[in-house]
Motif scaffolding. Sequence first.
Motif, PDB file in Angstrom:
ATOM      1  N   GLN A 131      49.716  41.121  43.328  1.00  0.00           N
ATOM      2  CA  GLN A 131      50.877  41.814  42.763  1.00  0.00           C
ATOM      3  C   GLN A 131      50.470  42.672  41.564  1.00  0.00           C
ATOM      4  O   GLN A 131      51.039  43.749  41.342  1.00  0.00           O
ATOM      5  N   ALA A 132      49.474  42.216  40.807  1.00  0.00           N
ATOM      6  CA  ALA A 132      48.970  43.025  39.689  1.00  0.00           C
ATOM      7  C   ALA A 132      48.394  44.341  40.186  1.00  0.00           C
ATOM      8  O   ALA A 132      48.616  45.403  39.601  1.00  0.00           O
ATOM      9  N   VAL A 133      47.633  44.292  41.283  1.00  0.00           N
ATOM     10  CA  VAL A 133      47.002  45.496  41.820  1.00  0.00           C
ATOM     11  C   VAL A 133      48.044  46.521  42.241  1.00  0.00           C
ATOM     12  O   VAL A 133      47.952  47.706  41.882  1.00  0.00           O
ATOM     13  N   LEU A 134      49.039  46.081  43.002  1.00  0.00           N
ATOM     14  CA  LEU A 134      50.048  47.042  43.493  1.00  0.00           C
ATOM     15  C   LEU A 134      50.964  47.508  42.377  1.00  0.00           C
ATOM     16  O   LEU A 134      51.372  48.673  42.351  1.00  0.00           O
ATOM     17  N   LEU A 139      53.031  41.260  52.692  1.00  0.00           N
ATOM     18  CA  LEU A 139      53.100  42.706  52.870  1.00  0.00           C
ATOM     19  C   LEU A 139      52.442  43.430  51.702  1.00  0.00           C
ATOM     20  O   LEU A 139      51.762  44.446  51.878  1.00  0.00           O
ATOM     21  N   VAL A 140      52.610  42.893  50.493  1.00  0.00           N
ATOM     22  CA  VAL A 140      51.979  43.512  49.318  1.00  0.00           C
ATOM     23  C   VAL A 140      50.458  43.451  49.444  1.00  0.00           C
ATOM     24  O   VAL A 140      49.753  44.402  49.094  1.00  0.00           O
ATOM     25  N   LEU A 141      49.925  42.355  49.966  1.00  0.00           N
ATOM     26  CA  LEU A 141      48.480  42.264  50.201  1.00  0.00           C
ATOM     27  C   LEU A 141      48.037  43.282  51.245  1.00  0.00           C
ATOM     28  O   LEU A 141      46.966  43.885  51.125  1.00  0.00           O
ATOM     29  N   ALA A 142      48.860  43.494  52.261  1.00  0.00           N
ATOM     30  CA  ALA A 142      48.540  44.500  53.284  1.00  0.00           C
ATOM     31  C   ALA A 142      48.463  45.893  52.668  1.00  0.00           C
ATOM     32  O   ALA A 142      47.611  46.706  53.052  1.00  0.00           O
ATOM     33  N   MET A 143      49.334  46.186  51.711  1.00  0.00           N
ATOM     34  CA  MET A 143      49.307  47.515  51.081  1.00  0.00           C
ATOM     35  C   MET A 143      48.061  47.708  50.230  1.00  0.00           C
ATOM     36  O   MET A 143      47.598  48.842  50.060  1.00  0.00           O
ATOM     37  N   TYR A 144      47.507  46.614  49.703  1.00  0.00           N
ATOM     38  CA  TYR A 144      46.259  46.718  48.949  1.00  0.00           C
ATOM     39  C   TYR A 144      45.068  46.894  49.876  1.00  0.00           C
ATOM     40  O   TYR A 144      44.229  47.777  49.668  1.00  0.00           O
ATOM     41  N   LEU A 145      44.988  46.078  50.927  1.00  0.00           N
ATOM     42  CA  LEU A 145      43.819  46.102  51.798  1.00  0.00           C
ATOM     43  C   LEU A 145      43.863  47.223  52.827  1.00  0.00           C
ATOM     44  O   LEU A 145      42.820  47.623  53.341  1.00  0.00           O
ATOM     45  N   ILE A 198      39.558  41.118  40.605  1.00  0.00           N
ATOM     46  CA  ILE A 198      40.307  42.063  41.440  1.00  0.00           C
ATOM     47  C   ILE A 198      41.385  42.764  40.631  1.00  0.00           C
ATOM     48  O   ILE A 198      41.609  43.971  40.776  1.00  0.00           O
ATOM     49  N   SER A 199      42.077  42.023  39.745  1.00  0.00           N
ATOM     50  CA  SER A 199      43.114  42.633  38.902  1.00  0.00           C
ATOM     51  C   SER A 199      42.531  43.731  38.028  1.00  0.00           C
ATOM     52  O   SER A 199      43.140  44.795  37.856  1.00  0.00           O
ATOM     53  N   CYS A 200      41.346  43.478  37.463  1.00  0.00           N
ATOM     54  CA  CYS A 200      40.712  44.464  36.591  1.00  0.00           C
ATOM     55  C   CYS A 200      40.185  45.654  37.377  1.00  0.00           C
ATOM     56  O   CYS A 200      40.484  46.815  37.059  1.00  0.00           O
ATOM     57  N   VAL A 201      39.395  45.369  38.399  1.00  0.00           N
ATOM     58  CA  VAL A 201      38.672  46.425  39.116  1.00  0.00           C
ATOM     59  C   VAL A 201      39.572  47.129  40.132  1.00  0.00           C
ATOM     60  O   VAL A 201      39.609  48.357  40.204  1.00  0.00           O
ATOM     61  N   GLY A 202      40.307  46.351  40.932  1.00  0.00           N
ATOM     62  CA  GLY A 202      41.191  46.955  41.917  1.00  0.00           C
ATOM     63  C   GLY A 202      42.514  47.404  41.342  1.00  0.00           C
ATOM     64  O   GLY A 202      43.124  48.348  41.842  1.00  0.00           O
ATOM     65  N   GLY A 203      42.984  46.713  40.277  1.00  0.00           N
ATOM     66  CA  GLY A 203      44.253  47.053  39.663  1.00  0.00           C
ATOM     67  C   GLY A 203      44.116  48.158  38.629  1.00  0.00           C
ATOM     68  O   GLY A 203      44.434  49.321  38.881  1.00  0.00           O
ATOM     69  N   PHE A 204      43.593  47.817  37.446  1.00  0.00           N
ATOM     70  CA  PHE A 204      43.497  48.809  36.370  1.00  0.00           C
ATOM     71  C   PHE A 204      42.382  49.819  36.617  1.00  0.00           C
ATOM     72  O   PHE A 204      42.444  50.948  36.134  1.00  0.00           O
ATOM     73  N   GLY A 205      41.351  49.423  37.381  1.00  0.00           N
ATOM     74  CA  GLY A 205      40.311  50.384  37.754  1.00  0.00           C
ATOM     75  C   GLY A 205      40.680  51.200  38.973  1.00  0.00           C
ATOM     76  O   GLY A 205      40.074  52.246  39.229  1.00  0.00           O
ATOM     77  N   GLY A 206      41.655  50.722  39.746  1.00  0.00           N
ATOM     78  CA  GLY A 206      42.110  51.450  40.932  1.00  0.00           C
ATOM     79  C   GLY A 206      41.037  51.622  41.985  1.00  0.00           C
ATOM     80  O   GLY A 206      41.071  52.580  42.765  1.00  0.00           O
ATOM     81  N   MET A 207      40.080  50.697  42.058  1.00  0.00           N
ATOM     82  CA  MET A 207      38.992  50.844  43.026  1.00  0.00           C
ATOM     83  C   MET A 207      39.486  50.574  44.442  1.00  0.00           C
ATOM     84  O   MET A 207      40.163  49.594  44.711  1.00  0.00           O
ATOM     85  N   ARG A 208      39.133  51.467  45.366  1.00  0.00           N
ATOM     86  CA  ARG A 208      39.385  51.291  46.793  1.00  0.00           C
ATOM     87  C   ARG A 208      38.097  51.660  47.528  1.00  0.00           C
ATOM     88  O   ARG A 208      37.343  52.537  47.093  1.00  0.00           O
ATOM     89  N   ASP A 209      37.862  50.990  48.643  1.00  0.00           N
ATOM     90  CA  ASP A 209      36.544  51.086  49.280  1.00  0.00           C
ATOM     91  C   ASP A 209      36.672  51.139  50.794  1.00  0.00           C
ATOM     92  O   ASP A 209      35.981  50.419  51.506  1.00  0.00           O
ATOM     93  N   HIS A 210      37.535  51.992  51.303  1.00  0.00           N
ATOM     94  CA  HIS A 210      37.820  51.998  52.729  1.00  0.00           C
ATOM     95  C   HIS A 210      37.178  53.188  53.436  1.00  0.00           C
ATOM     96  O   HIS A 210      36.940  54.245  52.837  1.00  0.00           O
ATOM     97  N   ASP A 211      36.900  52.969  54.726  1.00  0.00           N
ATOM     98  CA  ASP A 211      36.336  54.012  55.582  1.00  0.00           C
ATOM     99  C   ASP A 211      35.011  54.551  55.037  1.00  0.00           C
ATOM    100  O   ASP A 211      34.689  55.733  55.185  1.00  0.00           O
ATOM    101  N   GLY A 212      34.249  53.669  54.380  1.00  0.00           N
ATOM    102  CA  GLY A 212      32.946  54.063  53.869  1.00  0.00           C
ATOM    103  C   GLY A 212      32.977  54.880  52.600  1.00  0.00           C
ATOM    104  O   GLY A 212      31.933  55.313  52.105  1.00  0.00           O
TER     105      GLY A 212
END
Length: 512
Positions: free
Chosen positions: A377-380, A339-345, A423-437
């Motif tokens: 878990q680091a990202v969330l 479920l935590v992975l679902a909240m990230y993706l 992913i921990s660096c860029v998606g976690g501490f960088g907070g990068m999200r890339d959805h819906d274009g």
Amino acid sequence: RLCLTKFLAYGWSARRSASALRAQVEAALAAGLEIGWQQLLDRQRAYLDDFWAQADIELDGSPELQQAVRFALFHVLQAGARGEARAIPAKGLTGPGYDGHAFWDTETYVLPVLTYTMPMAAGDALRWRHSTLGQARQRARELGQAGAMFPWRSINGEEASGYWPTATAAVHVNADIADATARYLAATGDEQFETECGVELLVETARLWVSLGHEDSAGDFRIDGVTGPDEYSALADNNIYTNLMAARNLREAAESCTRRPDLAERLGVEPAELTRWRHCADSMYLPYNDELGVHEQSEGFTRYAPWDFAATPPENYPLLLHYPYFDLYRQQVVKQADLVLAMYLCPNAFSRDQKIRNFEYYDPLTVRDSSLSACTQAVLAAEIGHLALAYDYFREAAFTDLHDLHHDVAAGVHIASVAGTWISCVGGFGGMRDHDGDLGFAPRLPEQLNRLCFRILWHGSRISVHITAESTTYRLESGDSVTLTHHGRRITLTDSPVDLPNPTATAGAAAE
């Protein structure tokens, strides 16, 4: 003194004749002799310099972590750079673990790194998946389903696992492939790939969900009897990760066919099928426990008996080596983020309050007996403000192999986990999200790090993101202008850098 320089070439193929391979090797040797050793070295140096210029992550605060991040990036490069329409195995090129087989984590963990640092390699890996589409269609037919049903574990396109509760039932691999395909197209705009592979991958994976699921009397679309990423739960109804990723798969397929009606016609997609895909996506059932105020990993999961962690000695981890799956499947214990992975993706499917409650419910249940878990878990944890916890999970992902945390590095490095360091660096501490274009960042640093800097490629433009505790500076290093968001604020990068303050991170309800 006599100095000898030996030039060596090799060739391998499962399809071509020995004479064809011999000709390939002889041509490679001739090219090497013509170019010379020094030029080969110079080309390799230039290749690596270019990779580090667009992929390197710099951080201040821990020299050991800096080394671990670069170790991780090198192994992702080594595993994926010369895939050439072959699978990226779970151990990369480093050891015999898993017999060279690839799993769904290639698309979910490794390809995001390659998509934003070496997109050609990501495209090659997806072309390998597309080359196995015939086997996936055949597998779907054998199981009485429509479209394609990709294997959970494979080296040649056929299912290599005989344990069906986690192999055949782990149908989320279809959505993982579709997610990687949609992400690659959004980040690169690769029209040739879209024409040759992309739309077909999205269409055939989407067709599976319509035949696999069904609508109940309440009008909800259900996908029953499947296994999600958490391998301590199997054959569950409405695994929320599977359902959310399937809904995304259906929507991406519909959008791709609308964007490319010529390809839709070639694939036999009728308007009624597009309508059906959108309807199934919009009515997808997402289990929720109103009493606890949390989503359920799968329907009824929160009513299972809690695992007795107090009575589980440290030497009994990983649990799968000491307890029967019959016990694990019937209790509230999670091998790896689900479920935590679902909240990230699928971040837009949850409110911030839901993410906080869900994370704080499931994080204590997750034992991380899989190397895939810590980075997610680091990202969330970073997103909801538990920065010290996020840092601990980041360290776990980064040192999984260097510190041999799972006592199995002799079989090779965990490619998904080393990719998870990025992913921990860029998606976690960088907070990068890339959805819906759309491309967005929500940077936040733990107190253990003074600075974090990384670069990504977006439609051929190179962007650098320089983060400190107080602010973030975005620069367009090359290419056309890029529009992105910083903590929801929309900006456009052109010739001048943009420096913006970082809001103060606020933690969720539970203490770190």
